[in-house]
Design an enzyme around this catalytic site. Structure first.
Site, PDB file in Angstrom:
ATOM      1  N   PRO A   2       0.638  -1.283  -0.073  1.00 54.84           N
ATOM      2  CA  PRO A   2       0.167  -0.123   0.009  1.00 54.84           C
ATOM      3  C   PRO A   2       0.916   1.197  -0.169  1.00 54.84           C
ATOM      4  O   PRO A   2       1.684   1.405   0.722  1.00 54.84           O
ATOM      5  CB  PRO A   2      -0.736  -0.272   1.284  1.00 54.84           C
ATOM      6  CG  PRO A   2       0.090  -0.968   2.235  1.00 54.84           C
ATOM      7  CD  PRO A   2       1.395  -1.685   1.133  1.00 54.84           C
ATOM      8  N   GLU A   3       0.421   1.981  -0.770  1.00 51.66           N
ATOM      9  CA  GLU A   3       0.997   3.614  -0.878  1.00 51.66           C
ATOM     10  C   GLU A   3      -0.271   4.313  -0.787  1.00 51.66           C
ATOM     11  O   GLU A   3      -1.555   3.860  -0.385  1.00 51.66           O
ATOM     12  CB  GLU A   3       1.775   3.939  -2.085  1.00 51.66           C
ATOM     13  CG  GLU A   3       2.847   2.837  -2.455  1.00 51.66           C
ATOM     14  CD  GLU A   3       3.650   3.155  -3.757  1.00 51.66           C
ATOM     15  OE1 GLU A   3       3.714   4.199  -4.030  1.00 51.66           O
ATOM     16  OE2 GLU A   3       4.033   2.234  -4.382  1.00 51.66           O
ATOM     17  N   ARG A 112       3.654 -11.192   5.451  1.00 50.43           N
ATOM     18  CA  ARG A 112       4.960 -11.114   5.900  1.00 50.43           C
ATOM     19  C   ARG A 112       5.134 -10.494   7.436  1.00 50.43           C
ATOM     20  O   ARG A 112       6.282 -10.400   7.799  1.00 50.43           O
ATOM     21  CB  ARG A 112       5.729 -10.035   5.017  1.00 50.43           C
ATOM     22  CG  ARG A 112       6.081 -10.889   3.741  1.00 50.43           C
ATOM     23  CD  ARG A 112       6.815 -10.253   2.545  1.00 50.43           C
ATOM     24  NE  ARG A 112       8.086  -9.754   2.921  1.00 50.43           N
ATOM     25  CZ  ARG A 112       8.905  -9.039   2.210  1.00 50.43           C
ATOM     26  NH1 ARG A 112       8.364  -8.486   0.997  1.00 50.43           N
ATOM     27  NH2 ARG A 112      10.179  -9.033   2.502  1.00 50.43           N
TER      28      ARG A 112
END
Length: 276
Positions: A2-3, A112
């Site tokens: 996500p940005e 992760r």
DNA sequence: CGTCGAGCCTGAAGGC
DNA sequence: TGCCTTCAGGCTCGAC
């Protein structure tokens, strides 16, 4: 994942959801390190008195305003949020589930394990180091010019530095530099005067286009088959990101990939010259 | 101040 | 099929 555009899309989805106004019951943390502030026990003591009032975004943080506290969620690389019935089986990669008294829950899946949740009485202490919001009215050409002239670092890592401008990540940095025809290794304070306005415009263009398209979805498979992310369409609009070996849409030169400041960087060696 | 490398983690993809 | 390497949309820390 996500940005800014992806986080904005998720925040809007939550703000429009049935969770707004709902009372929080408690949370279960399946990966304890996901909670960056305090213990699960103190987290639950606090949230048990709180309702979810609103959801917004600051930089790449999702900002959940509770009654008197704020819950900040950073998705990092693989974090995903979904609203689910409280009795849904636990996913193997589920790290947190936040239960509401409405029998719904906010599910946090994060393969992760880099994502983090922060519970704060004063969230501004966490957010204070963030730079300017690039889509705000305060982010003008002259604001950008002042930021650039103070820094000798290369423009690619400059754009990724969240303390200068908040929300730009690897995809939109590469896209903005291509649009403004700037080489990613140009020192920030060496960018030609004539390129500053195009860069300002390009940053705002690529981010707002990303929001319009509900974000960029990369790769394939279940990693992206989730919540609002499946509607993302910006991946089809990318001009250079992960398009190395393909033709530049502007001049047909082969796009190259280089590692700059330890981040994969994609650009057109003809459109984006170092001394231009 | 700036750069660099390592670390945090897991899984997908490519080479052999 | 299996093994090994490389890669990943983010960020922090310590060393120089």
């Amino acid at each position: 994942m996500p940005e800014l555009p992806e986080v904005e899309t998720i925040a809007r989805e939550l703000q429009d959801s049935s969770l707004i106004g709902a009372s929080i019951s408690h949370a279960r943390f399946f990966w304890p390190k996901t909670l960056a502030t305090g213990s699960e026990e103190t987290f639950n003591q606090t949230v048990a008195t709180q309702k979810l009032k609103s959801v917004s975004r600051r930089g790449k943080y999702i900002f959940l305003q509770l009654t008197t506290y704020a819950l900040l969620i950073h998705l990092r690389m693989t974090g995903k949020l979904a609203i689910i019935p409280a009795n849904t089986p636990i996913d193997p990669h589920e790290r947190v589930r936040l239960y509401f008294s409405s029998q719904e829950a906010l599910q946090f899946i994060d393969t992760r394990k880099f994502g983090r949740w922060y519970l704060h009485a004063k969230p501004e202490e966490q957010l204070g180091t963030l730079g300017i919001e690039p889509l705000s009215d305060e982010f003008t050409v002259s604001t950008l010019k002042n930021l650039l002239k103070k820094s000798s670092t290369r423009i690619k890592p400059f754009l990724l530095n969240q303390t200068k401008i908040a929300g730009i990540g690897n995809i939109y940095a590469d896209e903005a530099l291509w649009e403004a025809k700037i080489h990613p290794e140009t020192p920030a304070n060496k960018i030609a005067e004539s390129k500053i306005k195009p860069l300002h415009k390009a940053i705002r263009n690529v981010l707002s286009q990303g929001i319009e398209n509900m974000g960029t979805r990369l790769g394939s498979g279940r990693a992206n088959y989730y919540s609002v992310r499946r509607k993302a369409a910006n991946q089809d609009k990318l001009k250079v990101f992960r398009r190395d070996g393909l033709a530049c849409p502007r001049c047909c030169t082969t796009i190259v990939r280089e590692v700059i400041a330890q981040r994969s960087t994609h650009f057109c060696p003809v459109c984006q010259q170092l001394n231009a």
